[in-house]
Design a protein around this motif. Structure first.
Motif, PDB file in Angstrom:
ATOM      1  N   SER A   2      19.385  -6.317   6.166  1.00 30.51           N
ATOM      2  CA  SER A   2      18.553  -5.244   6.555  1.00 30.51           C
ATOM      3  C   SER A   2      17.300  -5.233   5.968  1.00 30.51           C
ATOM      4  CB  SER A   2      19.463  -3.910   5.872  1.00 30.51           C
ATOM      5  OG  SER A   2      18.463  -3.131   5.563  1.00 30.51           O
ATOM      6  N   ILE A   3      16.351  -5.232   6.825  1.00 32.74           N
ATOM      7  CA  ILE A   3      14.701  -5.225   6.325  1.00 32.74           C
ATOM      8  C   ILE A   3      14.586  -4.160   5.182  1.00 32.74           C
ATOM      9  CG2 ILE A   3      12.404  -5.055   6.993  1.00 32.74           C
ATOM     10  CD1 ILE A   3      13.495  -6.027   9.736  1.00 32.74           C
ATOM     11  N   SER A   4      15.227  -2.941   5.465  1.00 36.55           N
ATOM     12  CA  SER A   4      14.832  -1.787   4.810  1.00 36.55           C
ATOM     13  C   SER A   4      15.530  -2.280   3.308  1.00 36.55           C
ATOM     14  CB  SER A   4      15.350  -0.607   4.977  1.00 36.55           C
ATOM     15  OG  SER A   4      15.225  -0.268   6.482  1.00 36.55           O
ATOM     16  N   ALA A   5      16.819  -2.750   3.183  1.00 32.54           N
ATOM     17  CA  ALA A   5      17.255  -3.091   2.041  1.00 32.54           C
ATOM     18  C   ALA A   5      16.463  -4.358   1.354  1.00 32.54           C
ATOM     19  CB  ALA A   5      18.566  -3.565   2.061  1.00 32.54           C
ATOM     20  N   ASP A   6      15.856  -5.446   2.041  1.00 35.11           N
ATOM     21  CA  ASP A   6      15.123  -6.319   1.449  1.00 35.11           C
ATOM     22  C   ASP A   6      13.843  -5.853   0.814  1.00 35.11           C
ATOM     23  OD1 ASP A   6      16.732  -8.246   2.394  1.00 35.11           O
ATOM     24  OD2 ASP A   6      15.783  -8.861   4.030  1.00 35.11           O
ATOM     25  N   ILE A   7      13.160  -4.641   1.650  1.00 35.43           N
ATOM     26  CA  ILE A   7      12.025  -4.430   1.187  1.00 35.43           C
ATOM     27  C   ILE A   7      12.233  -3.414  -0.105  1.00 35.43           C
ATOM     28  CG2 ILE A   7      10.353  -2.412   1.612  1.00 35.43           C
ATOM     29  CD1 ILE A   7      10.324  -3.630   4.404  1.00 35.43           C
ATOM     30  N   VAL A   8      13.209  -2.562  -0.274  1.00 33.03           N
ATOM     31  CA  VAL A   8      13.595  -1.912  -1.369  1.00 33.03           C
ATOM     32  C   VAL A   8      13.827  -2.712  -2.464  1.00 33.03           C
ATOM     33  CG1 VAL A   8      15.577  -0.457  -2.447  1.00 33.03           C
ATOM     34  CG2 VAL A   8      14.540   0.037  -0.245  1.00 33.03           C
ATOM     35  N   MET A   9      14.504  -3.905  -2.128  1.00 36.40           N
ATOM     36  CA  MET A   9      14.470  -4.847  -3.371  1.00 36.40           C
ATOM     37  C   MET A   9      13.654  -5.483  -3.883  1.00 36.40           C
ATOM     38  SD  MET A   9      17.458  -7.956  -3.422  1.00 36.40           S
ATOM     39  CE  MET A   9      16.298  -9.162  -2.280  1.00 36.40           C
ATOM     40  N   ARG A  10      12.450  -5.814  -2.877  1.00 40.11           N
ATOM     41  CA  ARG A  10      11.442  -6.615  -3.360  1.00 40.11           C
ATOM     42  C   ARG A  10      10.109  -5.844  -3.602  1.00 40.11           C
ATOM     43  NH1 ARG A  10      11.223 -12.090  -1.249  1.00 40.11           N
ATOM     44  NH2 ARG A  10      13.183 -12.855  -0.630  1.00 40.11           N
ATOM     45  N   PHE A  11      10.081  -4.815  -3.045  1.00 40.39           N
ATOM     46  CA  PHE A  11       8.695  -3.984  -3.084  1.00 40.39           C
ATOM     47  C   PHE A  11       8.505  -3.628  -4.696  1.00 40.39           C
ATOM     48  CE2 PHE A  11       5.690  -0.790  -2.938  1.00 40.39           C
ATOM     49  CZ  PHE A  11       4.712  -1.281  -2.021  1.00 40.39           C
ATOM     50  N   PRO A  12       9.576  -3.195  -5.387  1.00 38.10           N
ATOM     51  CA  PRO A  12       9.265  -2.733  -6.704  1.00 38.10           C
ATOM     52  C   PRO A  12       8.884  -3.768  -7.685  1.00 38.10           C
ATOM     53  CG  PRO A  12      11.527  -2.102  -6.226  1.00 38.10           C
ATOM     54  CD  PRO A  12      11.100  -3.009  -4.969  1.00 38.10           C
ATOM     55  N   LYS A  13       9.267  -5.291  -7.209  1.00 35.46           N
ATOM     56  CA  LYS A  13       8.552  -6.245  -8.182  1.00 35.46           C
ATOM     57  C   LYS A  13       7.091  -6.271  -7.860  1.00 35.46           C
ATOM     58  CE  LYS A  13      13.009  -8.662  -8.188  1.00 35.46           C
ATOM     59  NZ  LYS A  13      13.778  -7.991  -7.386  1.00 35.46           N
ATOM     60  N   SER A  14       6.578  -6.274  -6.506  1.00 30.44           N
ATOM     61  CA  SER A  14       5.200  -6.187  -6.308  1.00 30.44           C
ATOM     62  C   SER A  14       4.695  -5.227  -6.806  1.00 30.44           C
ATOM     63  CB  SER A  14       5.174  -6.264  -4.741  1.00 30.44           C
ATOM     64  OG  SER A  14       5.611  -7.417  -4.550  1.00 30.44           O
ATOM     65  N   LEU A  15       5.407  -3.982  -7.068  1.00 32.78           N
ATOM     66  CA  LEU A  15       4.708  -2.776  -7.465  1.00 32.78           C
ATOM     67  C   LEU A  15       4.427  -2.748  -9.005  1.00 32.78           C
ATOM     68  CD1 LEU A  15       3.596  -0.141  -6.424  1.00 32.78           C
ATOM     69  CD2 LEU A  15       6.039   0.782  -7.012  1.00 32.78           C
ATOM     70  N   ILE A  16       5.570  -3.296  -9.781  1.00 25.94           N
ATOM     71  CA  ILE A  16       5.430  -3.435 -11.118  1.00 25.94           C
ATOM     72  C   ILE A  16       4.310  -4.422 -11.560  1.00 25.94           C
ATOM     73  CG2 ILE A  16       6.577  -4.482 -13.195  1.00 25.94           C
ATOM     74  CD1 ILE A  16       9.069  -3.488 -12.000  1.00 25.94           C
ATOM     75  N   PHE A  17       4.260  -5.476 -10.801  1.00 24.30           N
ATOM     76  CA  PHE A  17       3.283  -6.478 -10.904  1.00 24.30           C
ATOM     77  C   PHE A  17       1.922  -6.009 -10.997  1.00 24.30           C
ATOM     78  CE2 PHE A  17       1.847 -10.151  -8.323  1.00 24.30           C
ATOM     79  CZ  PHE A  17       1.598 -11.178  -9.373  1.00 24.30           C
ATOM     80  N   ALA A  18       1.915  -5.012  -9.568  1.00 20.98           N
ATOM     81  CA  ALA A  18       0.280  -4.560  -9.462  1.00 20.98           C
ATOM     82  C   ALA A  18       0.172  -3.245 -10.177  1.00 20.98           C
ATOM     83  CB  ALA A  18       0.365  -3.801  -7.906  1.00 20.98           C
ATOM     84  N   VAL A  19       1.042  -2.465 -10.756  1.00 18.16           N
ATOM     85  CA  VAL A  19       0.901  -1.417 -11.687  1.00 18.16           C
ATOM     86  C   VAL A  19       0.321  -1.936 -13.016  1.00 18.16           C
ATOM     87  CG1 VAL A  19       2.051   0.410 -12.939  1.00 18.16           C
ATOM     88  CG2 VAL A  19       2.194   0.277 -10.566  1.00 18.16           C
ATOM     89  N   PHE A  20       0.782  -2.875 -13.586  1.00 16.88           N
ATOM     90  CA  PHE A  20       0.620  -3.458 -14.958  1.00 16.88           C
ATOM     91  C   PHE A  20      -0.557  -4.048 -14.940  1.00 16.88           C
ATOM     92  CE2 PHE A  20       4.993  -2.413 -16.174  1.00 16.88           C
ATOM     93  CZ  PHE A  20       4.821  -1.793 -17.241  1.00 16.88           C
ATOM     94  N   GLY A  21      -1.049  -4.697 -13.610  1.00 14.63           N
ATOM     95  CA  GLY A  21      -2.318  -5.438 -13.212  1.00 14.63           C
ATOM     96  C   GLY A  21      -3.143  -4.568 -13.494  1.00 14.63           C
ATOM     97  N   ILE A  22      -3.103  -3.521 -12.828  1.00 18.32           N
ATOM     98  CA  ILE A  22      -4.342  -2.392 -12.741  1.00 18.32           C
ATOM     99  C   ILE A  22      -4.450  -1.753 -13.989  1.00 18.32           C
ATOM    100  CG2 ILE A  22      -3.180  -0.404 -11.611  1.00 18.32           C
ATOM    101  CD1 ILE A  22      -6.212  -1.846 -10.567  1.00 18.32           C
ATOM    102  N   LEU A  23      -3.486  -1.594 -14.668  1.00 15.72           N
ATOM    103  CA  LEU A  23      -3.511  -1.004 -16.120  1.00 15.72           C
ATOM    104  C   LEU A  23      -4.291  -1.806 -16.863  1.00 15.72           C
ATOM    105  CD1 LEU A  23      -0.030   0.857 -16.665  1.00 15.72           C
ATOM    106  CD2 LEU A  23      -2.191   1.955 -16.161  1.00 15.72           C
ATOM    107  N   ILE A  24      -3.994  -2.885 -16.966  1.00 19.39           N
ATOM    108  CA  ILE A  24      -4.804  -3.659 -17.875  1.00 19.39           C
ATOM    109  C   ILE A  24      -5.885  -4.026 -17.345  1.00 19.39           C
ATOM    110  CG2 ILE A  24      -4.751  -6.102 -18.916  1.00 19.39           C
ATOM    111  CD1 ILE A  24      -1.860  -6.280 -18.675  1.00 19.39           C
ATOM    112  N   SER A  25      -6.176  -3.962 -15.807  1.00 16.43           N
ATOM    113  CA  SER A  25      -7.477  -4.031 -15.444  1.00 16.43           C
ATOM    114  C   SER A  25      -8.615  -2.885 -16.021  1.00 16.43           C
ATOM    115  CB  SER A  25      -7.728  -4.110 -13.912  1.00 16.43           C
ATOM    116  OG  SER A  25      -6.857  -5.305 -13.448  1.00 16.43           O
ATOM    117  N   VAL A  26      -7.628  -1.906 -15.810  1.00 17.74           N
ATOM    118  CA  VAL A  26      -8.823  -0.465 -15.903  1.00 17.74           C
ATOM    119  C   VAL A  26      -8.800  -0.166 -17.583  1.00 17.74           C
ATOM    120  CG1 VAL A  26      -8.307   2.300 -16.024  1.00 17.74           C
ATOM    121  CG2 VAL A  26      -8.016   0.885 -14.067  1.00 17.74           C
ATOM    122  N   PHE A  27      -7.646  -0.429 -18.402  1.00 18.20           N
ATOM    123  CA  PHE A  27      -7.838  -0.145 -19.776  1.00 18.20           C
ATOM    124  C   PHE A  27      -8.660  -1.397 -20.491  1.00 18.20           C
ATOM    125  CE2 PHE A  27      -4.174   2.408 -18.941  1.00 18.20           C
ATOM    126  CZ  PHE A  27      -4.894   3.689 -19.505  1.00 18.20           C
TER     127      PHE A  27
END
Lengths: 314, 551
Positions: free
Chosen positions: A86-111
């Motif tokens: 299921s593509i939805s399931a694949d995305i649900v599984m994978r997207f959080p990893k990219s999100l974590i990666f991007a959120v911490f990346g932007i937090l460090i970039s900003v701070f």
């Protein structure tokens, strides 16, 4: 303000539908289709039969309507052609990893980027400024994948402190996040420096100083909020880039994120997976840009005043 | 991390930055000191050179694989990396013992009998139990084949039906009486019990298999861990070569980035097996002490396909031959493949049944510029003629294309190298009028018998999707008749010889080169084992008594 948020959210609907139509249309016009992928090298008659069974022989507009119905009404992106998952399931599984990666990346970039930029602006043409400028120039021009490999060589191979790749605890995220954020730190540092240099020469800053406020208060309460607007815009764009564009870092560190998913799907000609991935990425990119716009409205007194005035007029 | 960030926010900016970076580094140091460096890998304990029989410790092999596996379910389309990870977890009905072997062994099937050209009576072992404890019966074979059909697993289309005759017996009906079809379909589908599959669908767990290993962790696109079962159903003496379990735990990590793979090869304590290595890092890997580097033949052959139709200058047989004679394969292997590949001595794979070693004694367009020039003159093609070369987008097409261009320049031909995306490749190949003259295609062994591959790629009545005849774009009835004859039950070696000679004489295609798959492994692994597709079977490898890598 709430009205503004709702208006922006409502505006996102045509944007997302537009992106979906665009992606579907591009893929529809691309040579080859899902039936060819599924059938492999089967004889042409079998491919045609499969095409008929999958409904791919129907007119473009019917297929598009069907796809939009499934995605927006049934929230179903369908099944991946190659893996049958299921593509939805694949995305649900994978997207959080990219999100974590991007959120911490932007937090460090900003701070990291904002303080460095402020420091550089306040010490213009002094050693600190030169160092900050050199730092930002270095990391703006350093490719992320190269930096990632250097980090691996140092921290995983030479020192043995961090795992070189894979998924697991916090230690697995440190190098990918650092590799992903240095470019952002550099960009935000440069943007902050130039914005602050512009603002600290403004009349209202001179006025604040003349009122006897401490230098810290002048910077934090008066100069920085006014300088933040372009910084937020840049940070928003950076976040979007980290979210969808971190695929090289994902590849280096074997992170099964959305970027890796998309690249694999493209390589396998998995059209349905590509469409699903692109639509979700664009949805989140729109949300990030909305958050950036709201952030700008929040920190800019003029924007806030604009909404208050609108409310009073009513 | 969020706590760190929030602490940073309360401090002045500069101190906040320092805190975040320092905390991040400390977090890495704290965990890295013990396991961080190994958690993607697997280091032996300090200073241990101990017996593999050391009590209470399970041996472990950590494997770095150059490509990701995104799904772990039995009814999946095969690819080499999936094949490596599934080996030992899921089993097939029967398969050849190893790559190039003509010995076909039952895995789940105890015996089989040919009833007629397309019908086989098969019997399963009656004591097969998967890792969840589900018995595996003939009903499960039927279910697995149905799922394979549903998922479009290519070779399963040759199974017309499975009729369950007894709990452990079934009749398989094929759609084609061609040579080797039964063997091919037995090797095609991984099997699983219906109960196991339905459970995995219901609770999202990994589907249990009948193999000697059970998958205990799967992170899609990143890593897989399998562990040896204590209750594997088959007796040791009847266990298939590829179902052996010589190591307790296997961890497969995806390492798709070449530099990361190079680093893994240099860290045998962390990663015991690396597969497959990019050509650019093979030579360095050979110099690492304690590591063996082994190159294995690929089942893929890179083949020059000529557009023999009226739309191309390559409709001239003499021109095709001129191109082949002008091609310097030594320069290609050295220059484009860094020495990690080989040029086949003749047309056909030596790892397929029916390959005749005597074919190698003939002249397979060995590099000869004078002959090439003579052929070009015979073709009447003027100097400076531009030919269009197409290949799949990627470094290999660029490299091989430029080697071929320089070879052809020596006889006065110009070559325009074009890379096409995989998505558009078949569109170009099928459109003979689109302007291509030479196409480099990856051709794969299509079954145990050579005639299956010949039939697939070279014949319009075979399995290829060419609308205009064979893959070179013209229908040749003489050739078709030869294939038909050889692909029937009356086919003899002489018929295969005739096909070989016909293709070589007419020079429709030219088997150009094959890459080696190279892996590196610690010296404590005495021998690697591969299956019929030359996929590494880690569990079946031979581990020496002093193999000292533990969980």
């Amino acid at each position: 303000m709430i009205r503004y948020v709702f208006r922006r959210l409502a505006l996102m609907i045509p944007i997302i539908i537009g992106v979906t139509v665009l992606v579907f249309t591009i893929i529809w016009f691309t040579p080859g289709d899902a039936a060819e992928v599924l059938a492999g090298n089967a004889p042409r008659e079998q491919v045609e039969e499969l095409r008929r069974l999958m409904g791919l022989d129907r007119p473009y507009i019917v297929q598009l309507g069907d796809y939009l119905y499934n995605v927006f009404i049934r929230h179903d992106f369908g099944k991946a052609l190659v893996n049958k998952t299921s593509i939805s399931a694949d995305i649900v599984m994978r997207f959080p990893k990219s999100l974590i990666f991007a959120v911490f990346g932007i937090l460090i970039s900003v701070f990291a980027g904002i303080p460095l930029g402020v420091y550089a602006a306040l010490h213009q043409n002094k050693t600190g400024d030169s160092l900050a400028t050199a730092f930002s120039l270095l990391f703006v021009s350093t490719p992320g994948f190269w930096l990632a490999l250097m980090l691996v060589l140092l921290f995983a191979y030479r020192l043995g402190w961090l795992p070189p790749y894979g998924m697991g605890g916090v230690e697995y995220w440190i190098m990918p996040v650092l590799a992903n954020c240095f470019h952002g730190v550099a960009i935000i540092t440069r943007q902050t420096r130039s914005s602050m240099l512009e603002v600290i020469r403004s009349d209202f800053v001179v006025m604040a100083r003349s009122k006897g406020l401490s230098e810290g208060e002048v910077i934090v309460r008066h100069a920085l909020p006014n300088a933040l607007i372009p910084i937020i815009a840049v940070a928003g764009m950076n976040f979007g880039g980290m979210l969808g564009g971190g695929l090289i870092i994902e590849k280096v560190f074997s992170i099964p994120g959305i970027g890796n998913y998309l690249v694999t799907a493209v390589g396998q000609r998995d059209f349905t997976a590509v469409m699903g991935g692109v639509i979700i990425t664009s949805l989140f990119f729109s949300l990030v840009m909305l958050a950036a716009d709201l952030g700008m409205a929040f920190v800019d007194p003029r924007v806030k005043e604009q909404y208050s005035t609108a409310r009073r007029r009513k | 991390m969020s706590a760190i960030a929030s602490r940073g926010m309360k401090k002045p900016w500069a101190r906040g930055l320092a805190a975040v970076l320092a905390a991040a580094l400390l977090a890495g140091c704290a965990s890295g000191g013990n396991e961080g460096g190994q958690s993607a890998g697997n280091q032996a304990a300090d200073g241990q050179v101990v017996s593999a029989a050391q009590e209470g410790r399970r041996t472990k092999a950590t494997v770095a694989l150059a490509s990701a596996v995104n799904v772990f379910a039995p009814y999946s389309k095969w690819n080499p990396y999936l094949g490596i990870q599934y080996a030992g977890v899921y089993e097939r009905l029967a398969e050849r013992e190893q790559f190039g072997s003509d010995s076909f062994q039952g895995v789940l099937m105890k015996s089989w009998e040919k009833v007629d050209d397309v019908t086989y009576d098969c019997v399963l072992y009656d004591y097969i139990v998967d890792s969840d404890g589900n018995p595996f019966t003939a009903e499960d074979v039927k279910f697995s084949v149905d799922k394979a059909h549903e998922n479009g697993i290519a070779d399963s289309k040759y199974i017309e039906s499975i009729e369950v005759t007894e709990p452990y017996a079934f009749t398989m009906k094929l759609t084609d009486s061609g040579v080797g079809i039964f063997e091919m379909v037995c090797e095609t589908c991984w099997m699983a019990a219906r109960a196991a599959f339905e459970k995995s669908e219901a609770d999202g767990s990994i589907c249990a298999g009948t193999g000697p290993y059970v998958c205990v962790e799967f992170i899609s696109g990143s890593s897989t861990q399998v562990e040896k079962r204590d209750d594997y159903w088959q007796t040791p003496e009847l266990t298939a070569v590829t179902s052996r379990a010589n190591v307790d735990v296997i961890v497969y990590n995806t390492v798709s980035e070449t530099t990361q793979m190079a680093i893994s090869t240099e860290d045998p304590a962390g990663t015991q097996i690396c597969a497959w290595l990019n050509e650019s890092i093979v030579e360095d890997a050979r110099t690492i002490p304690g590591v063996t580097v082994e190159s294995k033949e690929s089942i893929q052959m890179k083949t020059i396909v000529f557009n023999a139709s009226e739309y191309s200058a390559c409709s001239s047989e003499a021109l095709r031959k001129a191109i082949c004679y002008a091609t310097d394969n030594d320069a290609l292997i050295t220059g484009a493949l860094s020495g990690i590949g080989y040029a086949p001595p003749t047309f056909g794979s030596p790892y397929a049944i029916g390959y005749n070693k005597a074919w190698e004694s003939g002249d397979y367009y060995n590099y000869d510029i004078e002959k090439a020039k003579a052929m070009l003159a015979e073709a009447g093609i003027p100097e400076g003629t531009v030919l269009k070369f197409y290949g799949p987008a990627g470094a290999e097409t660029e490299k091989t294309g430029s080697v071929l261009a320089s070879c052809l320049a020596a006889i006065g031909l110009k070559l325009e190298v074009n890379a096409v995306e995989a998505a558009t490749q078949s569109t170009y190949l099928n459109d003979l009028a689109s302007g291509w003259d030479i196409f480099i295609a990856a051709t794969t062994l299509k079954g145990p018998y050579l005639i299956q591959s010949y039939s697939y790629y070279c014949s319009s009545v075979g399995l290829n999707n060419q609308v205009n005849g064979a893959m070179w774009g013209v229908r040749d009835d003489d050739f078709e008749n030869l294939v038909d004859k050889s692909n029937s039950k009356d086919g003899a070696q002489a018929d295969l010889d005739a096909i070989h000679d016909y293709v070589v004489d007419n020079c429709y295609v030219y088997q150009w080169f094959s890459n080696y798959f190279t892996c590196s492994y610690v010296d404590a692994i005495k021998e690697t084992v591969t299956n019929f597709k030359n996929n590494l079977v880690v569990g079946a490898c031979e581990f020496s008594a002093d193999y000292a890598y533990y969980e």
